[in-house]
Design a protein around this motif. Structure first.
Motif, PDB file in Angstrom:
ATOM      1  N   VAL A 205       9.483  -0.348  -0.836  1.00 22.40           N
ATOM      2  CA  VAL A 205       9.414   0.388   0.427  1.00 22.40           C
ATOM      3  C   VAL A 205       7.990   0.387   0.963  1.00 22.40           C
ATOM      4  O   VAL A 205       7.755   0.108   2.139  1.00 22.40           O
ATOM      5  N   SER A 206       7.018   0.661   0.077  1.00 21.10           N
ATOM      6  CA  SER A 206       5.641   0.726   0.568  1.00 21.10           C
ATOM      7  C   SER A 206       5.185  -0.666   1.039  1.00 21.10           C
ATOM      8  O   SER A 206       4.520  -0.798   2.054  1.00 21.10           O
ATOM      9  N   GLU A 207       5.584  -1.706   0.294  1.00 23.91           N
ATOM     10  CA  GLU A 207       5.194  -3.061   0.714  1.00 23.91           C
ATOM     11  C   GLU A 207       5.848  -3.441   2.037  1.00 23.91           C
ATOM     12  O   GLU A 207       5.240  -4.030   2.911  1.00 23.91           O
ATOM     13  N   ARG A 208       7.130  -3.041   2.174  1.00 13.43           N
ATOM     14  CA  ARG A 208       7.863  -3.357   3.393  1.00 13.43           C
ATOM     15  C   ARG A 208       7.230  -2.629   4.600  1.00 13.43           C
ATOM     16  O   ARG A 208       7.084  -3.207   5.677  1.00 13.43           O
ATOM     17  N   ALA A 209       6.848  -1.366   4.360  1.00 16.64           N
ATOM     18  CA  ALA A 209       6.237  -0.587   5.444  1.00 16.64           C
ATOM     19  C   ALA A 209       4.921  -1.234   5.881  1.00 16.64           C
ATOM     20  O   ALA A 209       4.653  -1.356   7.077  1.00 16.64           O
ATOM     21  N   MET A 210       4.124  -1.674   4.898  1.00 18.33           N
ATOM     22  CA  MET A 210       2.843  -2.302   5.243  1.00 18.33           C
ATOM     23  C   MET A 210       3.073  -3.621   5.993  1.00 18.33           C
ATOM     24  O   MET A 210       2.386  -3.916   6.969  1.00 18.33           O
ATOM     25  N   ALA A 211       4.073  -4.393   5.530  1.00 14.12           N
ATOM     26  CA  ALA A 211       4.367  -5.676   6.183  1.00 14.12           C
ATOM     27  C   ALA A 211       4.821  -5.444   7.620  1.00 14.12           C
ATOM     28  O   ALA A 211       4.460  -6.203   8.523  1.00 14.12           O
ATOM     29  N   LEU A 212       5.596  -4.377   7.838  1.00  9.78           N
ATOM     30  CA  LEU A 212       6.065  -4.076   9.189  1.00  9.78           C
ATOM     31  C   LEU A 212       4.907  -3.659  10.088  1.00  9.78           C
ATOM     32  O   LEU A 212       4.795  -4.120  11.217  1.00  9.78           O
ATOM     33  N   ALA A 214       1.815  -4.380   9.695  1.00  9.26           N
ATOM     34  CA  ALA A 214       0.948  -5.541   9.925  1.00  9.26           C
ATOM     35  C   ALA A 214       1.495  -6.412  11.046  1.00  9.26           C
ATOM     36  O   ALA A 214       0.770  -7.230  11.613  1.00  9.26           O
ATOM     37  N   ARG A 215       2.795  -6.234  11.359  1.00 13.65           N
ATOM     38  CA  ARG A 215       3.389  -7.019  12.451  1.00 13.65           C
ATOM     39  C   ARG A 215       3.728  -6.129  13.648  1.00 13.65           C
ATOM     40  O   ARG A 215       4.662  -6.390  14.384  1.00 13.65           O
ATOM     41  N   ALA A 216       2.918  -5.036  13.782  1.00 17.72           N
ATOM     42  CA  ALA A 216       2.969  -4.182  14.966  1.00 17.72           C
ATOM     43  C   ALA A 216       4.319  -3.510  15.203  1.00 17.72           C
ATOM     44  O   ALA A 216       4.789  -3.409  16.326  1.00 17.72           O
ATOM     45  N   PHE A 217       4.936  -3.026  14.121  1.00 14.74           N
ATOM     46  CA  PHE A 217       6.245  -2.383  14.267  1.00 14.74           C
ATOM     47  C   PHE A 217       6.174  -1.173  15.194  1.00 14.74           C
ATOM     48  O   PHE A 217       7.050  -0.957  16.014  1.00 14.74           O
ATOM     49  N   SER A 218       5.097  -0.352  15.036  1.00 15.22           N
ATOM     50  CA  SER A 218       5.047   0.861  15.851  1.00 15.22           C
ATOM     51  C   SER A 218       4.259   0.692  17.148  1.00 15.22           C
ATOM     52  O   SER A 218       3.851   1.672  17.754  1.00 15.22           O
TER      53      SER A 218
END
Lengths: 259, 273
Positions: A205-212, A214-218
Protein backbone atom coordinates in the motif's frame (compact mmCIF):
# COMPACT_ATOMS: atom_id res chain seq x y z
CA UNK A 1 -14.07 -14.43 -14.63
CA UNK A 2 -11.38 -14.21 -11.99
CA UNK A 3 -11.08 -12.67 -8.54
CA UNK A 4 -13.41 -9.75 -7.82
CA UNK A 5 -14.58 -9.09 -11.37
CA UNK A 6 -17.49 -10.82 -13.07
CA UNK A 7 -17.12 -8.87 -16.31
CA UNK A 8 -17.32 -11.07 -19.41
CA UNK A 9 -15.76 -9.68 -22.56
CA UNK A 10 -18.07 -9.87 -25.58
CA UNK A 11 -18.70 -7.80 -28.65
CA UNK A 12 -22.33 -6.82 -28.25
CA UNK A 13 -24.69 -3.86 -28.22
CA UNK A 14 -25.20 -4.24 -24.48
CA UNK A 15 -21.45 -4.01 -23.90
CA UNK A 16 -21.26 -0.84 -26.01
CA UNK A 17 -23.99 0.95 -24.06
CA UNK A 18 -22.78 3.79 -21.85
CA UNK A 19 -22.28 2.49 -18.28
CA UNK A 20 -24.70 5.03 -16.88
CA UNK A 21 -27.45 3.77 -19.18
CA UNK A 22 -26.97 0.37 -17.61
CA UNK A 23 -26.86 1.92 -14.14
CA UNK A 24 -30.24 3.53 -14.90
CA UNK A 25 -31.57 0.14 -16.02
CA UNK A 26 -30.32 -1.40 -12.77
CA UNK A 27 -32.06 1.36 -10.82
CA UNK A 28 -35.29 0.54 -12.66
CA UNK A 29 -34.85 -3.14 -11.76
CA UNK A 30 -34.44 -2.28 -8.08
CA UNK A 31 -37.49 0.01 -8.19
CA UNK A 32 -39.50 -2.70 -9.97
CA UNK A 33 -38.40 -5.32 -7.47
CA UNK A 34 -39.67 -3.10 -4.67
CA UNK A 35 -42.81 -1.79 -6.35
CA UNK A 36 -44.33 -4.39 -8.67
CA UNK A 37 -47.29 -6.02 -6.97
CA UNK A 38 -47.03 -9.73 -7.69
CA UNK A 39 -45.18 -12.72 -9.07
CA UNK A 40 -46.55 -12.53 -12.66
CA UNK A 41 -45.40 -8.92 -13.06
CA UNK A 42 -41.93 -9.70 -11.72
CA UNK A 43 -41.51 -12.77 -13.90
CA UNK A 44 -42.79 -10.85 -16.92
CA UNK A 45 -40.13 -8.19 -16.33
CA UNK A 46 -37.43 -10.84 -16.02
CA UNK A 47 -38.52 -12.77 -19.11
CA UNK A 48 -39.62 -9.75 -21.15
CA UNK A 49 -36.73 -7.36 -20.43
CA UNK A 50 -33.75 -8.85 -18.61
CA UNK A 51 -33.53 -12.11 -20.51
CA UNK A 52 -33.71 -10.44 -23.97
CA UNK A 53 -31.03 -7.99 -22.81
CA UNK A 54 -28.83 -10.91 -21.73
CA UNK A 55 -29.37 -12.54 -25.13
CA UNK A 56 -28.53 -9.24 -26.85
CA UNK A 57 -25.36 -9.05 -24.74
CA UNK A 58 -24.44 -12.68 -25.67
CA UNK A 59 -24.40 -13.46 -21.97
CA UNK A 60 -27.38 -15.81 -21.74
CA UNK A 61 -25.60 -18.83 -20.27
CA UNK A 62 -23.44 -16.92 -17.80
CA UNK A 63 -26.35 -14.67 -16.79
CA UNK A 64 -28.78 -17.54 -16.13
CA UNK A 65 -26.10 -19.53 -14.32
CA UNK A 66 -25.23 -16.60 -12.04
CA UNK A 67 -28.95 -15.94 -11.36
CA UNK A 68 -29.45 -19.58 -10.48
CA UNK A 69 -26.38 -19.74 -8.26
CA UNK A 70 -27.30 -16.66 -6.26
CA UNK A 71 -31.10 -16.79 -6.24
CA UNK A 72 -31.43 -20.59 -6.15
CA UNK A 73 -30.60 -20.98 -2.44
CA UNK A 74 -32.90 -18.05 -1.61
CA UNK A 75 -35.79 -19.62 -3.57
CA UNK A 76 -35.32 -22.80 -1.60
CA UNK A 77 -34.99 -21.24 1.84
CA UNK A 78 -37.66 -18.56 1.31
CA UNK A 79 -40.28 -20.99 0.00
CA UNK A 80 -39.64 -23.35 2.91
CA UNK A 81 -39.76 -20.61 5.55
CA UNK A 82 -42.70 -18.72 4.03
CA UNK A 83 -44.50 -21.93 3.09
CA UNK A 84 -44.46 -23.24 6.64
CA UNK A 85 -44.60 -20.10 8.73
CA UNK A 86 -46.41 -17.24 6.95
CA UNK A 87 -49.84 -18.81 7.40
CA UNK A 88 -52.66 -19.27 4.88
CA UNK A 89 -55.83 -21.22 4.23
CA UNK A 90 -54.83 -23.68 1.48
CA UNK A 91 -52.72 -26.42 3.04
CA UNK A 92 -50.63 -28.28 0.47
CA UNK A 93 -49.06 -30.81 2.90
CA UNK A 94 -48.21 -31.23 6.55
CA UNK A 95 -44.97 -32.08 8.30
CA UNK A 96 -45.80 -32.98 11.90
CA UNK A 97 -47.46 -29.93 13.43
CA UNK A 98 -46.42 -27.65 10.59
CA UNK A 99 -48.59 -26.98 7.55
CA UNK A 100 -47.13 -25.89 4.22
CA UNK A 101 -49.58 -23.48 2.59
CA UNK A 102 -50.11 -22.29 -0.97
CA UNK A 103 -50.24 -18.67 0.19
CA UNK A 104 -46.90 -19.11 1.97
CA UNK A 105 -45.38 -20.72 -1.12
CA UNK A 106 -46.58 -17.82 -3.26
CA UNK A 107 -45.18 -15.27 -0.78
CA UNK A 108 -41.80 -17.06 -0.80
CA UNK A 109 -41.68 -17.22 -4.59
CA UNK A 110 -42.67 -13.55 -4.89
CA UNK A 111 -39.91 -12.53 -2.53
CA UNK A 112 -37.41 -14.65 -4.48
CA UNK A 113 -38.64 -13.10 -7.75
CA UNK A 114 -38.05 -9.61 -6.31
CA UNK A 115 -34.48 -10.67 -5.56
CA UNK A 116 -34.15 -12.15 -9.05
CA UNK A 117 -35.19 -8.91 -10.74
CA UNK A 118 -32.93 -6.71 -8.60
CA UNK A 119 -30.02 -9.10 -8.94
CA UNK A 120 -30.65 -9.61 -12.68
CA UNK A 121 -30.24 -5.89 -13.36
CA UNK A 122 -27.05 -5.74 -11.29
CA UNK A 123 -25.63 -8.83 -12.98
CA UNK A 124 -26.28 -7.45 -16.46
CA UNK A 125 -24.49 -4.25 -15.47
CA UNK A 126 -21.47 -6.04 -13.95
CA UNK A 127 -21.18 -8.75 -16.61
CA UNK A 128 -21.26 -6.27 -19.50
CA UNK A 129 -19.31 -3.33 -18.04
CA UNK A 130 -15.59 -3.29 -17.16
CA UNK A 131 -15.26 -1.78 -13.68
CA UNK A 132 -12.80 0.93 -14.83
CA UNK A 133 -15.39 2.10 -17.39
CA UNK A 134 -18.08 2.27 -14.73
CA UNK A 135 -15.80 4.24 -12.41
CA UNK A 136 -14.76 6.52 -15.27
CA UNK A 137 -18.41 7.22 -16.11
CA UNK A 138 -19.13 8.03 -12.48
CA UNK A 139 -16.06 10.28 -12.00
CA UNK A 140 -16.95 12.13 -15.21
CA UNK A 141 -20.26 12.93 -13.51
CA UNK A 142 -18.56 14.28 -10.40
CA UNK A 143 -17.98 11.12 -8.32
CA UNK A 144 -14.79 11.70 -6.22
CA UNK A 145 -11.78 10.06 -8.00
CA UNK A 146 -10.24 8.98 -4.67
CA UNK A 147 -13.33 6.95 -3.76
CA UNK A 148 -13.47 5.56 -7.31
CA UNK A 149 -9.84 4.47 -6.96
CA UNK A 150 -10.49 2.83 -3.58
CA UNK A 151 -13.51 0.95 -4.97
CA UNK A 152 -11.62 -0.18 -8.08
CA UNK A 153 -8.54 -1.23 -6.13
CA UNK A 154 -10.65 -3.16 -3.66
CA UNK A 155 -12.19 -5.10 -6.55
CA UNK A 156 -9.00 -5.54 -8.55
CA UNK A 157 -6.83 -6.55 -5.62
CA UNK A 158 -8.48 -9.98 -5.37
CA UNK A 159 -6.54 -11.62 -8.21
CA UNK A 160 -3.19 -10.42 -6.83
CA UNK A 161 -4.29 -11.53 -3.35
CA UNK A 162 -5.08 -14.98 -4.73
CA UNK A 163 -1.69 -15.21 -6.47
CA UNK A 164 0.16 -14.05 -3.37
CA UNK A 165 -1.78 -16.42 -1.12
CA UNK A 166 -0.73 -19.30 -3.40
CA UNK A 167 2.95 -18.31 -3.21
CA UNK A 168 2.72 -18.00 0.60
CA UNK A 169 1.08 -21.40 0.83
CA UNK A 170 3.87 -22.85 -1.34
CA UNK A 171 6.53 -21.20 0.83
CA UNK A 172 5.05 -22.52 4.09
CA UNK A 173 4.54 -26.02 2.70
CA UNK A 174 8.18 -25.97 1.64
CA UNK A 175 8.95 -25.35 5.33
CA UNK A 176 7.14 -28.51 6.30
CA UNK A 177 3.65 -27.12 6.96
CA UNK A 178 1.15 -29.92 6.40
CA UNK A 179 -2.16 -28.87 4.87
CA UNK A 180 -4.66 -30.98 6.77
CA UNK A 181 -8.39 -30.75 7.20
CA UNK A 182 -10.07 -30.18 10.56
CA UNK A 183 -10.82 -27.04 12.51
CA UNK A 184 -7.72 -27.16 14.74
CA UNK A 185 -5.38 -27.76 11.81
CA UNK A 186 -6.96 -24.94 9.84
CA UNK A 187 -6.54 -22.62 12.82
CA UNK A 188 -2.85 -23.61 12.92
CA UNK A 189 -2.50 -22.59 9.26
CA UNK A 190 -4.04 -19.18 9.83
CA UNK A 191 -1.07 -17.21 11.15
CA UNK A 192 1.60 -18.48 8.71
CA UNK A 193 -0.80 -17.82 5.83
CA UNK A 194 -2.48 -14.57 6.83
CA UNK A 195 0.57 -12.96 8.48
CA UNK A 196 2.70 -12.59 5.32
CA UNK A 197 -0.41 -11.72 3.28
CA UNK A 198 -1.39 -8.81 5.53
CA UNK A 199 2.16 -7.57 6.18
CA UNK A 200 3.01 -7.79 2.48
CA UNK A 201 -0.17 -5.95 1.53
CA UNK A 202 0.48 -3.17 4.03
CA UNK A 203 3.93 -2.68 2.55
CA UNK A 204 2.45 -2.74 -0.96
CA UNK A 205 0.00 0.00 0.00
CA UNK A 206 2.72 2.47 0.93
CA UNK A 207 4.67 1.68 -2.26
CA UNK A 208 1.53 1.98 -4.36
CA UNK A 209 0.65 5.32 -2.74
CA UNK A 210 4.14 6.68 -3.45
CA UNK A 211 4.02 5.43 -7.05
CA UNK A 212 0.65 7.13 -7.53
CA UNK A 213 1.80 10.39 -6.02
CA UNK A 214 4.94 10.29 -8.17
CA UNK A 215 2.56 10.24 -11.15
CA UNK A 216 0.52 13.22 -9.93
CA UNK A 217 -2.51 11.29 -8.68
CA UNK A 218 -3.72 14.18 -6.51
CA UNK A 219 -3.05 16.87 -9.08
CA UNK A 220 -6.02 19.26 -9.16
CA UNK A 221 -5.80 19.51 -12.96
CA UNK A 222 -8.61 17.96 -14.99
CA UNK A 223 -7.49 14.47 -15.94
CA UNK A 224 -7.32 13.31 -19.52
CA UNK A 225 -8.77 9.89 -20.09
CA UNK A 226 -7.23 7.58 -22.68
CA UNK A 227 -10.56 5.85 -22.99
CA UNK A 228 -13.58 7.70 -24.34
CA UNK A 229 -16.95 6.28 -23.37
CA UNK A 230 -19.36 6.40 -26.28
CA UNK A 231 -22.58 8.23 -25.50
CA UNK A 232 -25.44 9.62 -27.58
CA UNK A 233 -28.50 11.80 -27.33
CA UNK A 234 -30.69 8.72 -27.62
CA UNK A 235 -28.91 7.03 -24.72
CA UNK A 236 -29.21 10.18 -22.59
CA UNK A 237 -32.94 10.26 -23.33
CA UNK A 238 -33.28 6.55 -22.49
CA UNK A 239 -31.42 7.12 -19.22
CA UNK A 240 -33.77 9.86 -18.20
CA UNK A 241 -36.80 7.74 -19.16
CA UNK A 242 -35.50 4.80 -17.14
CA UNK A 243 -34.77 7.02 -14.14
CA UNK A 244 -38.22 8.64 -14.39
CA UNK A 245 -39.86 5.21 -14.69
CA UNK A 246 -37.99 4.02 -11.59
CA UNK A 247 -39.02 7.13 -9.63
CA UNK A 248 -42.63 6.81 -10.85
CA UNK A 249 -42.78 3.16 -9.80
CA UNK A 250 -41.50 3.96 -6.31
CA UNK A 251 -43.92 6.89 -5.93
CA UNK A 252 -46.82 4.73 -7.12
CA UNK A 253 -45.84 2.04 -4.62
CA UNK A 254 -45.64 4.62 -1.83
CA UNK A 255 -49.01 6.09 -2.80
CA UNK A 256 -50.65 2.60 -2.91
CA UNK A 257 -49.21 1.80 0.51
CA UNK A 258 -50.62 5.02 1.95
CA UNK A 259 -54.13 4.36 0.53
CA UNK B 1 21.80 -36.69 -1.82
CA UNK B 2 21.28 -37.01 -5.57
CA UNK B 3 18.26 -35.97 -7.59
CA UNK B 4 16.92 -37.51 -10.79
CA UNK B 5 14.36 -36.25 -13.27
CA UNK B 6 13.19 -38.82 -15.79
CA UNK B 7 11.17 -37.90 -18.88
CA UNK B 8 9.34 -35.10 -17.13
CA UNK B 9 6.81 -32.88 -18.85
CA UNK B 10 4.57 -30.37 -17.16
CA UNK B 11 1.52 -28.62 -18.51
CA UNK B 12 -0.24 -25.85 -16.55
CA UNK B 13 -4.04 -26.01 -16.31
CA UNK B 14 -4.11 -23.08 -18.78
CA UNK B 15 -2.67 -25.49 -21.37
CA UNK B 16 0.83 -23.99 -21.47
CA UNK B 17 3.48 -26.69 -21.81
CA UNK B 18 6.13 -25.42 -19.38
CA UNK B 19 8.42 -28.46 -19.40
CA UNK B 20 8.88 -30.83 -22.28
CA UNK B 21 10.68 -34.15 -21.82
CA UNK B 22 13.30 -33.22 -19.22
CA UNK B 23 15.93 -35.79 -18.22
CA UNK B 24 18.40 -34.67 -15.60
CA UNK B 25 20.62 -36.15 -12.92
CA UNK B 26 22.14 -33.98 -10.22
CA UNK B 27 24.77 -35.85 -8.21
CA UNK B 28 25.09 -35.39 -4.49
CA UNK B 29 27.10 -32.33 -3.43
CA UNK B 30 26.95 -30.58 -6.78
CA UNK B 31 26.39 -26.84 -7.17
CA UNK B 32 24.20 -26.42 -10.23
CA UNK B 33 22.99 -23.15 -11.76
CA UNK B 34 19.84 -23.16 -13.87
CA UNK B 35 19.71 -20.32 -16.38
CA UNK B 36 17.33 -19.10 -19.05
CA UNK B 37 15.10 -16.22 -19.98
CA UNK B 38 11.83 -15.58 -18.13
CA UNK B 39 9.27 -18.24 -18.94
CA UNK B 40 11.90 -20.80 -19.99
CA UNK B 41 10.66 -23.25 -17.32
CA UNK B 42 13.32 -22.82 -14.60
CA UNK B 43 10.99 -22.20 -11.66
CA UNK B 44 8.52 -24.82 -12.86
CA UNK B 45 11.34 -27.36 -12.95
CA UNK B 46 12.58 -26.68 -9.41
CA UNK B 47 9.03 -26.65 -8.02
CA UNK B 48 8.84 -30.31 -9.04
CA UNK B 49 11.74 -31.07 -6.71
CA UNK B 50 9.75 -30.41 -3.55
CA UNK B 51 6.33 -31.39 -4.86
CA UNK B 52 4.89 -27.90 -5.16
CA UNK B 53 4.08 -29.00 -8.68
CA UNK B 54 3.59 -32.57 -9.87
CA UNK B 55 4.79 -33.72 -13.30
CA UNK B 56 2.14 -34.26 -15.96
CA UNK B 57 4.44 -37.03 -17.20
CA UNK B 58 7.61 -38.68 -15.92
CA UNK B 59 9.19 -39.12 -12.50
CA UNK B 60 11.22 -37.07 -10.06
CA UNK B 61 13.39 -38.96 -7.55
CA UNK B 62 14.83 -37.30 -4.47
CA UNK B 63 17.46 -39.82 -3.39
CA UNK B 64 15.48 -43.06 -3.23
CA UNK B 65 12.11 -41.31 -2.83
CA UNK B 66 9.69 -41.06 -5.72
CA UNK B 67 8.37 -37.51 -5.20
CA UNK B 68 4.88 -38.62 -6.33
CA UNK B 69 4.57 -40.70 -3.16
CA UNK B 70 5.25 -37.83 -0.74
CA UNK B 71 3.58 -34.57 0.20
CA UNK B 72 5.42 -31.27 -0.10
CA UNK B 73 5.66 -31.11 3.68
CA UNK B 74 7.28 -34.57 3.72
CA UNK B 75 9.66 -33.65 0.89
CA UNK B 76 10.66 -30.61 2.98
CA UNK B 77 12.85 -33.04 4.95
CA UNK B 78 15.00 -33.53 1.87
CA UNK B 79 14.61 -30.38 -0.23
CA UNK B 80 14.88 -26.86 1.21
CA UNK B 81 13.53 -24.04 -0.93
CA UNK B 82 14.46 -20.36 -0.77
CA UNK B 83 11.76 -18.31 -2.48
CA UNK B 84 12.54 -15.13 -4.38
CA UNK B 85 10.60 -12.81 -2.09
CA UNK B 86 11.35 -13.36 1.62
CA UNK B 87 8.19 -11.48 2.59
CA UNK B 88 6.12 -14.37 1.26
CA UNK B 89 7.06 -16.47 4.28
CA UNK B 90 7.98 -14.26 7.26
CA UNK B 91 5.32 -14.02 9.96
CA UNK B 92 6.89 -14.72 13.38
CA UNK B 93 7.72 -12.16 16.08
CA UNK B 94 11.45 -12.80 16.24
CA UNK B 95 14.20 -13.99 13.92
CA UNK B 96 14.81 -17.03 16.15
CA UNK B 97 11.14 -18.09 16.05
CA UNK B 98 11.04 -17.54 12.29
CA UNK B 99 14.08 -19.72 11.67
CA UNK B 100 12.77 -22.34 14.10
CA UNK B 101 9.37 -22.60 12.41
CA UNK B 102 10.49 -25.12 9.77
CA UNK B 103 12.38 -27.48 12.12
CA UNK B 104 9.38 -27.44 14.50
CA UNK B 105 7.10 -28.42 11.62
CA UNK B 106 9.41 -31.37 11.00
CA UNK B 107 9.10 -32.43 14.63
CA UNK B 108 12.65 -31.62 15.78
CA UNK B 109 13.15 -31.53 19.57
CA UNK B 110 13.32 -28.12 21.24
CA UNK B 111 17.06 -28.56 21.90
CA UNK B 112 17.60 -29.51 18.27
CA UNK B 113 15.55 -26.51 17.09
CA UNK B 114 17.67 -24.19 19.25
CA UNK B 115 20.87 -25.71 17.89
CA UNK B 116 19.74 -25.38 14.28
CA UNK B 117 18.49 -21.82 14.79
CA UNK B 118 21.78 -20.70 16.36
CA UNK B 119 23.83 -22.36 13.63
CA UNK B 120 21.72 -21.02 10.73
CA UNK B 121 21.64 -17.47 12.10
CA UNK B 122 25.40 -17.57 12.65
CA UNK B 123 25.96 -18.81 9.11
CA UNK B 124 24.07 -15.83 7.63
CA UNK B 125 25.54 -13.37 10.14
CA UNK B 126 22.29 -12.47 11.93
CA UNK B 127 23.01 -14.22 15.25
CA UNK B 128 23.26 -10.91 17.14
CA UNK B 129 19.70 -10.04 16.18
CA UNK B 130 17.99 -13.30 17.12
CA UNK B 131 15.34 -11.55 19.22
CA UNK B 132 14.65 -8.70 16.76
CA UNK B 133 11.43 -8.55 14.74
CA UNK B 134 11.95 -9.76 11.14
CA UNK B 135 10.35 -6.62 9.76
CA UNK B 136 12.86 -4.45 11.63
CA UNK B 137 15.43 -5.72 9.12
CA UNK B 138 15.87 -4.12 5.71
CA UNK B 139 14.71 -6.23 2.75
CA UNK B 140 18.16 -7.63 1.78
CA UNK B 141 18.65 -8.85 5.35
CA UNK B 142 15.16 -10.37 5.36
CA UNK B 143 16.36 -12.40 2.38
CA UNK B 144 19.29 -13.62 4.49
CA UNK B 145 16.80 -14.46 7.24
CA UNK B 146 14.72 -16.49 4.77
CA UNK B 147 17.92 -18.24 3.73
CA UNK B 148 18.67 -19.01 7.39
CA UNK B 149 15.14 -20.43 7.73
CA UNK B 150 15.84 -22.68 4.73
CA UNK B 151 19.24 -23.76 6.04
CA UNK B 152 17.73 -24.63 9.44
CA UNK B 153 15.58 -27.26 7.74
CA UNK B 154 18.87 -29.18 7.50
CA UNK B 155 18.01 -30.67 4.12
CA UNK B 156 20.63 -32.38 1.98
CA UNK B 157 19.32 -30.51 -1.10
CA UNK B 158 18.76 -26.75 -1.28
CA UNK B 159 17.00 -24.89 -4.07
CA UNK B 160 17.68 -21.17 -4.19
CA UNK B 161 15.51 -18.99 -6.42
CA UNK B 162 17.41 -15.80 -7.29
CA UNK B 163 19.50 -15.72 -4.09
CA UNK B 164 21.34 -12.49 -4.97
CA UNK B 165 18.40 -10.43 -6.17
CA UNK B 166 18.11 -7.10 -4.35
CA UNK B 167 21.45 -7.56 -2.59
CA UNK B 168 24.21 -4.98 -2.50
CA UNK B 169 27.88 -6.00 -2.67
CA UNK B 170 27.95 -6.80 1.07
CA UNK B 171 24.86 -9.01 0.83
CA UNK B 172 26.14 -10.64 -2.35
CA UNK B 173 29.42 -11.35 -0.60
CA UNK B 174 27.55 -12.85 2.36
CA UNK B 175 25.53 -15.13 0.10
CA UNK B 176 28.68 -16.11 -1.76
CA UNK B 177 30.33 -17.09 1.54
CA UNK B 178 27.22 -18.98 2.73
CA UNK B 179 26.99 -20.96 -0.50
CA UNK B 180 30.67 -21.84 -0.30
CA UNK B 181 30.18 -23.06 3.29
CA UNK B 182 27.09 -25.10 2.40
CA UNK B 183 28.86 -26.59 -0.59
CA UNK B 184 31.80 -27.53 1.63
CA UNK B 185 29.33 -29.26 3.99
CA UNK B 186 28.35 -31.49 1.07
CA UNK B 187 24.90 -30.08 0.38
CA UNK B 188 23.49 -30.35 -3.13
CA UNK B 189 22.80 -26.78 -4.22
CA UNK B 190 20.57 -25.78 -7.11
CA UNK B 191 20.21 -22.10 -7.88
CA UNK B 192 18.17 -20.17 -10.39
CA UNK B 193 19.71 -16.82 -11.17
CA UNK B 194 20.06 -14.09 -13.74
CA UNK B 195 23.25 -12.95 -11.97
CA UNK B 196 25.70 -14.42 -14.47
CA UNK B 197 28.84 -13.23 -12.71
CA UNK B 198 27.68 -14.90 -9.50
CA UNK B 199 26.74 -18.15 -11.27
CA UNK B 200 30.00 -18.26 -13.21
CA UNK B 201 31.95 -17.74 -10.02
CA UNK B 202 30.18 -20.42 -7.96
CA UNK B 203 28.46 -23.05 -10.09
CA UNK B 204 30.27 -26.26 -10.99
CA UNK B 205 27.71 -27.09 -13.61
CA UNK B 206 25.19 -25.09 -15.62
CA UNK B 207 21.96 -25.89 -17.31
CA UNK B 208 20.39 -23.45 -19.75
CA UNK B 209 16.69 -23.82 -20.48
CA UNK B 210 14.74 -22.65 -23.49
CA UNK B 211 11.02 -23.16 -24.14
CA UNK B 212 10.67 -25.84 -21.46
CA UNK B 213 13.62 -27.90 -22.68
CA UNK B 214 17.25 -28.24 -21.65
CA UNK B 215 19.01 -26.21 -24.32
CA UNK B 216 22.56 -26.75 -23.18
CA UNK B 217 24.23 -28.21 -20.10
CA UNK B 218 27.70 -29.02 -18.92
CA UNK B 219 30.49 -27.66 -16.76
CA UNK B 220 30.36 -23.92 -16.19
CA UNK B 221 33.42 -23.32 -18.35
CA UNK B 222 32.01 -25.43 -21.15
CA UNK B 223 28.56 -23.79 -21.13
CA UNK B 224 29.94 -20.24 -20.88
CA UNK B 225 32.07 -20.91 -23.94
CA UNK B 226 29.07 -21.85 -26.12
CA UNK B 227 28.28 -18.32 -27.26
CA UNK B 228 25.89 -19.30 -30.06
CA UNK B 229 23.79 -21.57 -27.83
CA UNK B 230 23.67 -18.91 -25.12
CA UNK B 231 22.59 -16.30 -27.66
CA UNK B 232 19.74 -18.56 -28.76
CA UNK B 233 18.58 -18.82 -25.16
CA UNK B 234 18.94 -15.03 -24.64
CA UNK B 235 21.55 -15.64 -21.94
CA UNK B 236 24.53 -13.27 -21.90
CA UNK B 237 27.81 -14.69 -20.54
CA UNK B 238 29.55 -12.70 -17.79
CA UNK B 239 31.52 -9.56 -18.70
CA UNK B 240 34.87 -11.33 -18.22
CA UNK B 241 33.96 -14.07 -20.67
CA UNK B 242 32.72 -11.54 -23.20
CA UNK B 243 35.87 -9.47 -22.79
CA UNK B 244 38.05 -12.55 -23.31
CA UNK B 245 36.03 -13.43 -26.41
CA UNK B 246 36.31 -9.87 -27.73
CA UNK B 247 40.10 -10.02 -27.28
CA UNK B 248 40.06 -13.45 -28.98
CA UNK B 249 41.80 -14.97 -25.96
CA UNK B 250 41.76 -18.76 -25.66
CA UNK B 251 39.82 -20.28 -22.75
CA UNK B 252 36.85 -19.05 -20.74
CA UNK B 253 37.97 -17.16 -17.64
CA UNK B 254 35.21 -17.15 -15.02
CA UNK B 255 36.86 -15.11 -12.27
CA UNK B 256 39.04 -12.01 -12.22
CA UNK B 257 42.02 -14.10 -11.09
CA UNK B 258 41.48 -16.57 -13.94
CA UNK B 259 41.25 -13.70 -16.38
CA UNK B 260 44.45 -12.06 -15.17
CA UNK B 261 46.37 -15.35 -15.34
CA UNK B 262 45.08 -16.24 -18.79
CA UNK B 263 45.62 -12.70 -20.06
CA UNK B 264 49.26 -12.72 -18.89
CA UNK B 265 49.93 -16.08 -20.55
CA UNK B 266 48.21 -15.01 -23.73
CA UNK B 267 50.21 -11.76 -23.89
CA UNK B 268 53.43 -13.66 -23.24
CA UNK B 269 52.66 -16.10 -26.07
CA UNK B 270 51.80 -13.24 -28.43
CA UNK B 271 55.03 -11.42 -27.64
CA UNK B 272 57.14 -14.52 -28.10
CA UNK B 273 55.62 -14.98 -31.58
Amino acid sequence: MRGGSIYIERSSGLHWLHPLTKVALTALCFASAAALPGLPWLLALFVGLLLPLAIWGRLTGAFLKACLLVVGPFVLSLTIIQGFFSGGETVLFKLGRFAFTQEGLLAGLTFAARLLVALGGTLLLMQSTPQPHLMQALTERGFPPRIAYVVLTAIQIFPSFQDRAQVIMDAQQARGLELQSGLLNRARLLLPMVGPLILGSVMDVSERAMALEARAFSSPARKTSLNTLADSLLQRAVRWLLALAAAALLLWRLWSALQ
Amino acid sequence: MNLRVEGVSFRYPSGVLALDGIDLAIPSGQLLAILGENGAGKTTLVKLFNGLLRPSQGKVYIGDWDSAEHTTAALARRVGFLFQNPDDQLFERTLAREVGYGPRNLGASEAEVKRRVARALKLVGLHDMAEAHPYDLPQPQRKLLALAATIAMDTPILVLDEPTIGQDEVGRGAISRILTDLHRMGRTLIMISHDMDFCAEHAQRMLVMLNGKIHVEGTTEDVMGQTKKLDEAEVAPPQLVRLAQALKMPGTPLTVDDFVDEYKQWRKKKKSK
